[in-house]
Design a protein around this motif. Structure first.
Motif, PDB file in Angstrom:
ATOM      1  N   GLN A 255       0.543  -1.135  -0.210  1.00  0.00           N
ATOM      2  CA  GLN A 255       0.302  -0.001   0.066  1.00  0.00           C
ATOM      3  C   GLN A 255       0.946   0.957  -0.023  1.00  0.00           C
ATOM      4  O   GLN A 255       0.637   2.434  -0.694  1.00  0.00           O
ATOM      5  CB  GLN A 255      -0.754   0.167   1.436  1.00  0.00           C
ATOM      6  CG  GLN A 255      -1.582   1.034   1.053  1.00  0.00           C
ATOM      7  CD  GLN A 255      -2.737   0.734  -0.121  1.00  0.00           C
ATOM      8  OE1 GLN A 255      -2.692   1.958  -0.757  1.00  0.00           O
ATOM      9  NE2 GLN A 255      -3.350   0.061   0.204  1.00  0.00           N
ATOM     10  N   SER A 256       1.928   1.391   0.992  1.00  0.00           N
ATOM     11  CA  SER A 256       2.440   2.611   1.200  1.00  0.00           C
ATOM     12  C   SER A 256       3.392   2.512  -0.639  1.00  0.00           C
ATOM     13  O   SER A 256       3.741   3.964  -0.794  1.00  0.00           O
ATOM     14  CB  SER A 256       4.258   2.625   2.471  1.00  0.00           C
ATOM     15  OG  SER A 256       4.634   1.358   2.353  1.00  0.00           O
ATOM     16  N   LEU A 257       4.075   1.189  -1.100  1.00  0.00           N
ATOM     17  CA  LEU A 257       5.145   1.573  -2.176  1.00  0.00           C
ATOM     18  C   LEU A 257       3.715   2.217  -3.293  1.00  0.00           C
ATOM     19  O   LEU A 257       4.449   2.899  -4.377  1.00  0.00           O
ATOM     20  CB  LEU A 257       5.488   0.233  -2.451  1.00  0.00           C
ATOM     21  CG  LEU A 257       6.091   0.552  -4.248  1.00  0.00           C
ATOM     22  CD1 LEU A 257       7.211   1.026  -3.856  1.00  0.00           C
ATOM     23  CD2 LEU A 257       6.857  -0.681  -4.521  1.00  0.00           C
ATOM     24  N   ALA A 258       2.637   2.305  -3.202  1.00  0.00           N
ATOM     25  CA  ALA A 258       1.229   2.580  -4.451  1.00  0.00           C
ATOM     26  C   ALA A 258       1.419   3.595  -4.035  1.00  0.00           C
ATOM     27  O   ALA A 258       1.111   4.345  -5.299  1.00  0.00           O
ATOM     28  CB  ALA A 258       0.586   1.286  -4.477  1.00  0.00           C
ATOM     29  N   GLN A 259       1.265   4.212  -3.233  1.00  0.00           N
ATOM     30  CA  GLN A 259       0.948   5.593  -2.262  1.00  0.00           C
ATOM     31  C   GLN A 259       2.241   6.435  -2.776  1.00  0.00           C
ATOM     32  O   GLN A 259       2.076   7.898  -3.429  1.00  0.00           O
ATOM     33  CB  GLN A 259       0.610   5.495  -0.903  1.00  0.00           C
ATOM     34  CG  GLN A 259      -0.749   5.239  -0.904  1.00  0.00           C
ATOM     35  CD  GLN A 259      -1.327   4.682   0.373  1.00  0.00           C
ATOM     36  OE1 GLN A 259      -0.276   5.330   1.704  1.00  0.00           O
ATOM     37  NE2 GLN A 259      -2.625   4.621   0.827  1.00  0.00           N
ATOM     38  N   THR A 260       3.383   5.749  -3.111  1.00  0.00           N
ATOM     39  CA  THR A 260       4.496   6.525  -2.677  1.00  0.00           C
ATOM     40  C   THR A 260       4.461   6.676  -4.601  1.00  0.00           C
ATOM     41  O   THR A 260       4.777   8.008  -4.562  1.00  0.00           O
ATOM     42  CB  THR A 260       5.770   6.047  -2.673  1.00  0.00           C
ATOM     43  OG1 THR A 260       5.978   6.035  -1.313  1.00  0.00           O
ATOM     44  CG2 THR A 260       6.949   6.442  -3.363  1.00  0.00           C
ATOM     45  N   VAL A 261       4.531   6.162  -5.577  1.00  0.00           N
ATOM     46  CA  VAL A 261       4.506   5.750  -7.198  1.00  0.00           C
ATOM     47  C   VAL A 261       3.541   6.760  -7.335  1.00  0.00           C
ATOM     48  O   VAL A 261       3.707   7.768  -8.120  1.00  0.00           O
ATOM     49  CB  VAL A 261       4.116   4.727  -7.304  1.00  0.00           C
ATOM     50  CG1 VAL A 261       4.175   4.813  -9.376  1.00  0.00           C
ATOM     51  CG2 VAL A 261       5.221   3.597  -7.321  1.00  0.00           C
ATOM     52  N   LYS A 262       2.300   7.005  -6.694  1.00  0.00           N
ATOM     53  CA  LYS A 262       1.270   7.757  -7.127  1.00  0.00           C
ATOM     54  C   LYS A 262       1.261   9.267  -6.843  1.00  0.00           C
ATOM     55  O   LYS A 262       1.651  10.421  -7.563  1.00  0.00           O
ATOM     56  CB  LYS A 262      -0.405   7.143  -6.686  1.00  0.00           C
ATOM     57  CG  LYS A 262      -0.961   8.112  -6.847  1.00  0.00           C
ATOM     58  CD  LYS A 262      -2.769   8.163  -6.343  1.00  0.00           C
ATOM     59  CE  LYS A 262      -3.616   8.446  -6.798  1.00  0.00           C
ATOM     60  NZ  LYS A 262      -5.097   8.436  -6.096  1.00  0.00           N
ATOM     61  N   SER A 263       2.059   9.843  -5.503  1.00  0.00           N
ATOM     62  CA  SER A 263       2.430  11.014  -5.022  1.00  0.00           C
ATOM     63  C   SER A 263       3.531  11.493  -5.626  1.00  0.00           C
ATOM     64  O   SER A 263       3.520  12.154  -5.566  1.00  0.00           O
ATOM     65  CB  SER A 263       2.343  10.745  -3.385  1.00  0.00           C
ATOM     66  OG  SER A 263       3.866  10.228  -2.939  1.00  0.00           O
TER      67      SER A 263
END
Length: 342
Positions: A255-263
């Protein structure tokens, strides 16, 4: 069924194999702690050999890679001498007994080369594990350059045009071979090589200094970046391309990796993240599901490079026995292309 082929040896049930591996890990840790606290047994005793043998038996680390980029080890002393003769003078702090230097000859025209200082594969210590617990990170990036990282670097060389004049970020880089290759071969505007482990980032910064003359006009930076922390506002939506290799195997970080990519990925039709990751059971599939839950688009590609694909088929079929413990689930990376635009 081919009558000439031998049947596969019987396997222990998964549960018993897991229990056995867990027991071996606890045994290795116990012996390591005893060895650290006791001065009675000198190095090289049978206890040290037991620890080494047990580690080999349970390790999932691949023993080699695809050998896509020519490389060989270089004595640290030779690297120090070459730096003494250069104008950089970056020979300080290169004589650590835990370190080795690997010379890479890059297949991207001219005389491009990289000298990367790594920790020896057998030099992981208890204080490294203590540091990983303190920072809530893993030590995988400190152990070696993993096969997926080598494949990612090779892929970037063969698709160098996509990085031209772009701002690039490598996530979970380990020693950052892919990031360094992008900086040396692609005329990127800026390359940021990041990892969550401060020890690893220390090596990245050291290697930036060693190879400064190789990068031309490309700006190269190192960064400690934790996926589960709020990112600095000046970084948000600024990267044209994000790359990562074998970063999806820890499900708790999906989840945190996906959010990092998105941000961090720039809001642009041409911006994208390029991941290379083995399936590792259902780990990659679960990550792709979370990517979609975060409103990102993704494409999974199995055959993305003929050279890599052909090598994979030879290893899998046993036609090439130079990688005897080759396992598709853990060794063959699939290409994941992520974007925020349809």
């Amino acid at each position: 069924m081919d009558s000439s082929s031998s049947p596969a040896p019987p396997q222990a049930p998964a549960r018993s194999r897991g229990s056995s591996n867990a027991s071996q890990r606890w045994s290795i840790l116990r012996r390591a702690l005893l060895a650290r606290s006791s001065s009675r047994a000198p190095e090289g005793t049978s206890r040290d050999q037991d620890i080494k043998d047990g580690t080999i038996n349970i390790s999932r680390k691949a023993s080699r890679g695809f050998n896509l980029i020519e490389c060989h080890s270089l004595p640290i002393s030779r690297l120090m001498k070459s730096l003494e003769n250069s104008s950089n003078g970056n020979e300080n702090d290169l004589g650590c007994q835990k370190d080795v230097c690997v010379f890479y000859k890059l297949p991207c025209g001219g005389s491009s080369k990289l000298n990367l200082v790594y920790r020896r594969e057998d030099s992981l210590e208890l204080n490294d594990i203590e540091a990983s617990n303190r920072y809530n990170i893993d030590t995988t990036g400190l152990v070696c350059c993993w096969p997926s990282e080598e494949v990612l670097a090779y892929y970037c060389i063969n698709h160098s045009d996509m990085f031209r004049a772009k701002k690039v970020l490598e996530l979970g880089s380990g020693y950052g071979l892919a990031g360094f290759v992008i900086a040396a071969c692609t005329n990127a505007d800026e390359v940021v090589i990041s990892d969550g482990n401060p020890q690893v980032v220390g090596y990245i910064q050291k290697n930036i200094s060693i190879n400064a003359e190789t990068f031309g006009e490309t700006k190269v930076k190192s960064m400690i970046l934790h996926w589960d922390k709020e990112q600095a506002s000046e970084m948000l939506n600024t990267f044209d391309i994000i790359v990562a290799s074998d970063c999806t195997f820890f499900k708790q970080f999906h989840q945190s990796l996906a959010q990092t990519v998105k941000s961090l990925l720039k809001h642009s039709a041409t911006s994208q993240a390029v991941f290379l990751s083995p399936k590792r059971g259902d780990s990659l599939d679960k990550f792709l599901g979370i990517i979609k839950e975060n409103g990102l688009n993704c494409e999974l590609i199995d055959n993305y490079d003929p050279t890599v694909c052909n090598l994979h088929k030879k290893y899998e079929a046993g036609d090439d026995r130079t990688w005897p413990n080759y396992d598709k689930e853990h060794c063959y990376p699939l290409l994941v292309r992520i974007s925020s635009f349809c």
